[in-house]
Structure formats: structure tokens, C-alpha cells
Design a protein around this motif. Structure first.
Motif, short mmCIF file in Angstrom:
data_model
loop_
_atom_site.label_atom_id
_atom_site.label_comp_id
_atom_site.label_asym_id
_atom_site.label_seq_id
_atom_site.Cartn_x
_atom_site.Cartn_y
_atom_site.Cartn_z
N ARG A 131 0.85 -1.19 0.00
CA ARG A 131 0.00 0.00 0.00
C ARG A 131 0.89 1.24 0.00
O ARG A 131 1.74 1.39 0.87
N ASP A 132 0.71 2.09 -0.98
CA ASP A 132 1.52 3.30 -1.09
C ASP A 132 3.00 2.99 -1.05
O ASP A 132 3.80 3.70 -0.42
N GLY A 133 3.39 1.90 -1.71
CA GLY A 133 4.79 1.53 -1.80
C GLY A 133 5.36 0.84 -0.58
O GLY A 133 6.55 0.50 -0.56
N VAL A 134 4.52 0.59 0.44
CA VAL A 134 4.98 -0.04 1.68
C VAL A 134 4.27 -1.38 1.87
O VAL A 134 3.05 -1.48 1.67
N VAL A 135 5.02 -2.41 2.25
CA VAL A 135 4.42 -3.72 2.52
C VAL A 135 3.66 -3.65 3.84
O VAL A 135 4.26 -3.34 4.89
N VAL A 136 2.37 -3.90 3.80
CA VAL A 136 1.54 -3.80 5.01
C VAL A 136 1.10 -5.16 5.55
O VAL A 136 0.56 -5.25 6.65
N GLY A 137 1.34 -6.22 4.80
CA GLY A 137 0.94 -7.55 5.25
C GLY A 137 1.21 -8.59 4.18
O GLY A 137 1.90 -8.32 3.18
N ARG A 138 0.67 -9.77 4.40
CA ARG A 138 0.87 -10.88 3.47
C ARG A 138 -0.42 -11.68 3.37
O ARG A 138 -1.12 -11.87 4.36
N ILE A 139 -0.75 -12.15 2.17
CA ILE A 139 -1.98 -12.91 1.98
C ILE A 139 -1.85 -14.27 2.64
O ILE A 139 -0.96 -15.06 2.32
N ALA A 140 -2.76 -14.56 3.58
CA ALA A 140 -2.74 -15.82 4.31
C ALA A 140 -3.63 -16.87 3.65
O ALA A 140 -3.33 -18.06 3.68
N GLN A 148 -18.56 -12.43 -3.40
CA GLN A 148 -17.25 -12.05 -3.90
C GLN A 148 -16.18 -12.82 -3.14
O GLN A 148 -16.46 -13.48 -2.15
N ASP A 149 -14.95 -12.73 -3.63
CA ASP A 149 -13.81 -13.32 -2.94
C ASP A 149 -13.20 -12.29 -2.01
O ASP A 149 -13.23 -11.08 -2.28
N LEU A 150 -12.61 -12.77 -0.91
CA LEU A 150 -11.92 -11.92 0.05
C LEU A 150 -10.49 -12.40 0.22
O LEU A 150 -10.25 -13.60 0.34
N LEU A 151 -9.54 -11.48 0.25
CA LEU A 151 -8.17 -11.80 0.57
C LEU A 151 -7.98 -11.63 2.06
O LEU A 151 -8.18 -10.52 2.59
N ALA A 152 -7.61 -12.70 2.76
CA ALA A 152 -7.33 -12.62 4.20
C ALA A 152 -5.86 -12.23 4.34
O ALA A 152 -4.96 -13.02 4.03
N VAL A 153 -5.61 -11.01 4.80
CA VAL A 153 -4.25 -10.47 4.87
C VAL A 153 -3.77 -10.48 6.31
O VAL A 153 -4.41 -9.90 7.20
N ALA A 154 -2.67 -11.17 6.56
CA ALA A 154 -2.06 -11.19 7.89
C ALA A 154 -1.29 -9.90 8.08
O ALA A 154 -0.35 -9.60 7.33
N VAL A 155 -1.70 -9.13 9.10
CA VAL A 155 -1.05 -7.87 9.43
C VAL A 155 -0.61 -7.96 10.89
O VAL A 155 -1.41 -7.77 11.81
N GLY A 156 0.66 -8.29 11.11
CA GLY A 156 1.13 -8.53 12.47
C GLY A 156 0.38 -9.70 13.07
O GLY A 156 0.33 -10.78 12.51
N GLU A 157 -0.24 -9.45 14.24
CA GLU A 157 -1.01 -10.49 14.92
C GLU A 157 -2.49 -10.49 14.52
O GLU A 157 -3.26 -11.31 14.99
N SER A 158 -2.86 -9.57 13.67
CA SER A 158 -4.27 -9.45 13.28
C SER A 158 -4.47 -9.87 11.83
O SER A 158 -3.51 -10.22 11.12
N GLU A 159 -5.71 -9.84 11.40
CA GLU A 159 -6.06 -10.24 10.05
C GLU A 159 -7.07 -9.25 9.47
O GLU A 159 -8.02 -8.84 10.14
N VAL A 160 -6.84 -8.85 8.26
CA VAL A 160 -7.73 -7.92 7.57
C VAL A 160 -8.30 -8.62 6.34
O VAL A 160 -7.56 -9.24 5.56
#
Length: 209
Positions: A131-140, A148-160
Motif C-alpha cells: 500500500r503506497d509503496g509499503v508492505v503492510v501484510g501478506r496474503i494468508a 465475492q472473494d476476500l483476501l485474508a491479509v495477515a497484518v502482524g497479529e491481526s487479520e484484515v
């Protein structure tokens, strides 16, 4: 298969250890002989729904079809609507019991999707989310919901959970190991509270005067 669209009960799909494509959803019983109308998630329905094709069913664990598969007996178009008949589904009651089931089919992991802007789940899982050139997480993982499909993104200890739509995920580059996101405010962080103080009683009274 997950696709970035231009615009979620426990289930029995996909099969563990297998790469599978989500190719359709059974939306409505049609007629009295077991036919079912389809919502298609493939650009090649005539190639996918050939007689003898077997699909894994994604259904709630309370369904009598949980853990079972269906085999195509016939596929046809009726007034531009795709309709399928399956082995052992011979009347409307049987068809009704399959409504809302999602159909999955085994896929060779070395093959590539037929649809443009579509990727297998294993191609997406593990990619960096930028996001804006910065890695904010990784697709889990990728969650496949009827809408629709949802991408579960691991962000630290949380998930978006990020809606996999072009407006929010404009770029997917498995070769570079990343997806670019342009999320709305509040998706990856809490929105700031409204700092405007509420008028006190004196101010309110003055205004009323």
C-alpha cells in the motif's frame, strides 16, 4: 479460482491437498426433473460442464450433500440461462436440496487460469500486500463467498479481510510476489474519532437565543 471482480457455515470444499477451481453456484431449481440454474464463475461453461464432469460440493455440514460430489448428466442453455442436470438428482425436491451449493473441480497446479484477471489460490497465498509503496501484510488465504472473494491479509497479529475487487486490488503480480491495494479509509487502521467537541449547555443556550 479467485478473480478480481469489477464490482461467506462450515463447508466441505475445497479438498485438502488439492488445488481446486470454483466454477459455479447452484442458484435455483428449474422444472420438475431435477434441473438447476447456475451462476457461473468460469468463462468456459460448455467445457467445464461436460457429461461426466465431477464436482466437489461446498455446502453447510448440516446438508445431506456434505462431503459428497455431483456428476454432470447434461448441460444446456435455456433462455440464455445455464442449466445443469446431475446424476441422481431426478426431481425438484432433490434439486432444491442443492440450492446455494458451490461447485469446485480439481485442477492441475501447473496449468494457468483460462479467465483474464483470475488466479488460483496457491498463486495468491504468500504474496506481499503493498500500500503506497509499503508492505503492510501478506496474503494468508483466499475466502470464497457467494457475493465475492476476500483476501485474508495477515497484518502482524491481526487479520484484515480485503474485498478482491479491482477498485481495491488494482494490481496482482505473482511474479514480483506482490499485490497492490488501494483500500478505503479504515480498512487497515481505525479511523480517528471525531475531535469536534459537542457544544456545552451555555453555548447551546446562546445559540438558541
Amino acid at each position: 479460482m479467485a478473480a478480481a471482480s469489477a464490482d461467506g457455515a462450515r463447508a466441505s470444499a475445497p479438498r485438502p491437498g488439492k488445488t481446486q477451481l470454483r466454477v459455479g453456484r447452484l442458484v435455483k431449481a428449474h422444472g420438475l426433473k431435477g434441473a438447476l440454474k447456475l451462476e457461473l464463475y468460469t468463462d468456459d461453461p460448455d467445457g467445464r460442464f461436460v457429461p461426466g464432469a465431477e464436482f466437489t460440493l461446498q455446502v453447510p455440514d448440516s446438508s445431506p450433500w456434505f462431503g459428497k460430489t455431483v456428476t454432470v448428466r447434461e448441460f444446456r442453455w435455456m433462455n440464455t440461462h445455464p442449466v445443469a442436470f446431475f446424476e441422481g438428482v431426478d426431481d425438484r425436491d432433490a434439486a432444491e436440496s442443492l440450492v446455494r451449493a458451490i461447485l469446485w473441480i480439481d485442477q492441475d497446479e501447473q496449468s494457468t487460469p483460462d479467465e483474464e484477471d483470475a488466479w488460483f489460490d496457491h498463486q495468491l497465498v504468500g504474496l506481499d500486500v503493498v500500500r503506497d509503496g509499503v508492505v503492510v501484510g501478506r496474503i494468508a488465504r483466499v475466502d470464497h463467498l457467494p457475493a465475492q472473494d476476500l483476501l485474508a491479509v495477515a497484518v502482524g497479529e491481526s487479520e484484515v479481510l480485503v474485498p478482491f475487487v479491482k477498485a481495491i486490488v488494482p494490481e496482482v503480480d505473482p511474479t514480483a510476489g506482490r499485490v497492490v491495494v488501494t483500500p478505503p479509509a479504515g480498512l487497515f487502521e481505525e479511523l480517528p474519532a471525531d475531535d469536534d467537541p459537542a457544544p456545552d449547555d451555555e453555548t447551546a443556550a446562546t445559540r438558541e437565543d
